[in-house]
Design an enzyme around this catalytic site. Sequence first.
Site, PDB file in Angstrom:
ATOM      1  N   THR A  96       0.829  -1.242   0.123  1.00  0.00           N
ATOM      2  CA  THR A  96       0.135   0.164  -0.071  1.00  0.00           C
ATOM      3  C   THR A  96       0.811   1.348  -0.036  1.00  0.00           C
ATOM      4  O   THR A  96       1.242   1.453   0.972  1.00  0.00           O
ATOM      5  CB  THR A  96      -0.739   0.155   1.164  1.00  0.00           C
ATOM      6  OG1 THR A  96      -1.740  -1.332   1.331  1.00  0.00           O
ATOM      7  CG2 THR A  96      -1.826   1.195   1.234  1.00  0.00           C
ATOM      8  N   LYS A 168      -6.901   1.567  -3.672  1.00  0.00           N
ATOM      9  CA  LYS A 168      -6.456   1.007  -2.579  1.00  0.00           C
ATOM     10  C   LYS A 168      -6.557   2.195  -1.141  1.00  0.00           C
ATOM     11  O   LYS A 168      -7.089   2.078  -0.084  1.00  0.00           O
ATOM     12  CB  LYS A 168      -5.306   0.484  -2.241  1.00  0.00           C
ATOM     13  CG  LYS A 168      -4.823  -0.012  -1.031  1.00  0.00           C
ATOM     14  CD  LYS A 168      -5.741  -1.104  -0.245  1.00  0.00           C
ATOM     15  CE  LYS A 168      -5.296  -1.567   1.195  1.00  0.00           C
ATOM     16  NZ  LYS A 168      -4.107  -2.481   1.525  1.00  0.00           N
ATOM     17  N   LYS A 229     -26.434  22.257  11.495  1.00  0.00           N
ATOM     18  CA  LYS A 229     -26.936  22.521  12.817  1.00  0.00           C
ATOM     19  C   LYS A 229     -27.020  21.224  13.572  1.00  0.00           C
ATOM     20  O   LYS A 229     -26.292  21.185  14.678  1.00  0.00           O
ATOM     21  CB  LYS A 229     -28.550  22.929  12.637  1.00  0.00           C
ATOM     22  CG  LYS A 229     -29.247  23.117  13.983  1.00  0.00           C
ATOM     23  CD  LYS A 229     -30.298  21.969  14.261  1.00  0.00           C
ATOM     24  CE  LYS A 229     -31.042  21.570  13.094  1.00  0.00           C
ATOM     25  NZ  LYS A 229     -32.171  20.493  13.362  1.00  0.00           N
TER      26      LYS A 229
END
Length: 270
Positions: A96, A168, A229
Site C-alpha cells: 500500500t 486501495k 445544525k
Amino acid sequence: MQTTQKIAFLGLGHMGAPMARHLLACGYELTVWNRTPAKAGPLVEAGATLASSPAGAVRDADLVVTMLADPAALRAVAEEVLPALRPGTHWVDTSTVGPDPVRELAARLPEGVSLTDAPVMGSVDRAGTGELWVLVGGDPLPGPVRTLLATLGKVSECGPAGSGAAMKLVLINAVVGGVALVAEALTLGRALGLPAALVREQLSAGPLAGAVARTFADASHFPVALAAKDVALATAHAALPVLDAVHATLAARPELADRDLSRLRPDARC
C-alpha cells in the site's frame, strides 16, 4: 495446482508471510527475502528458499511479488532489485504505497520487465486462504500475473498502472474513516447516557451501510444548513474532532446552505 513459475516474494510481514505461504501451498516454487531473515523460518521449513538479498531473490524469478511497508521501503528494495531483473520478469507490487511510487517505479523498469500494482484488502486469515480482494492496476495483464492474482483472491481490475494503488487508498481510507466515525458515535452515546451495548447494536443495524447510496441520492432534500445544525448539536455533548472537521466543512460552503447534502460531492453541481 502445480506450476513451473518461480516466484520471488519480498516482504514477510503480517500480510506477506501468509500470502507467501498460500502461494507455496498452491505449488509455486518460492524464493523469499525479508529484512529480518528469521521471519522466513516457517516458510523455509515448508519448502521455500531463503535469499540473502533482494537481488539474489529475483535473479531467477519469473514473478516478483513485493509486500512492503511504505514507499520508502519499496524504493529501497527497488534500488537492489532493478539491476538484477531479467527480461520477461513480471513484478507485482501488493504494497500500500499510493499511485505515485508505482508510476515512479514503472518508469525505471529495465527493458522487457512489466509492473502490476495489486494492493490487497483483507485480513491475515484471508491472506492465508487465497480470499483477499486484489485491486489491480495495469492493462493488459500478462497471463502469468492474472493467474497469480486469481490465486490470491478476488481480482478487481481498476484501470491503467497506478489505478489499483489509487483505489486501495480510497478504500482503506473509507475503512479508517468509518472506524473513526463509529468510535465517535460511541463517544457521543456515552455522553448522552446511552448504554454502550445498545449503541453498538443499533449502529450495527444502522445507517453506515447506506452512506454511499445517500451521497449519490438525487431525490432527497436535507439542506446543508440543517446538517450543520445537527452536527453542532452533537459536538456540544462531547469531544468529537472528526465531526468538528465535518462542521467546519459544512460551514465553509454557505452557497450550499439550502441545497441537499448530496451537493457536497465534488462532482455535484451547485
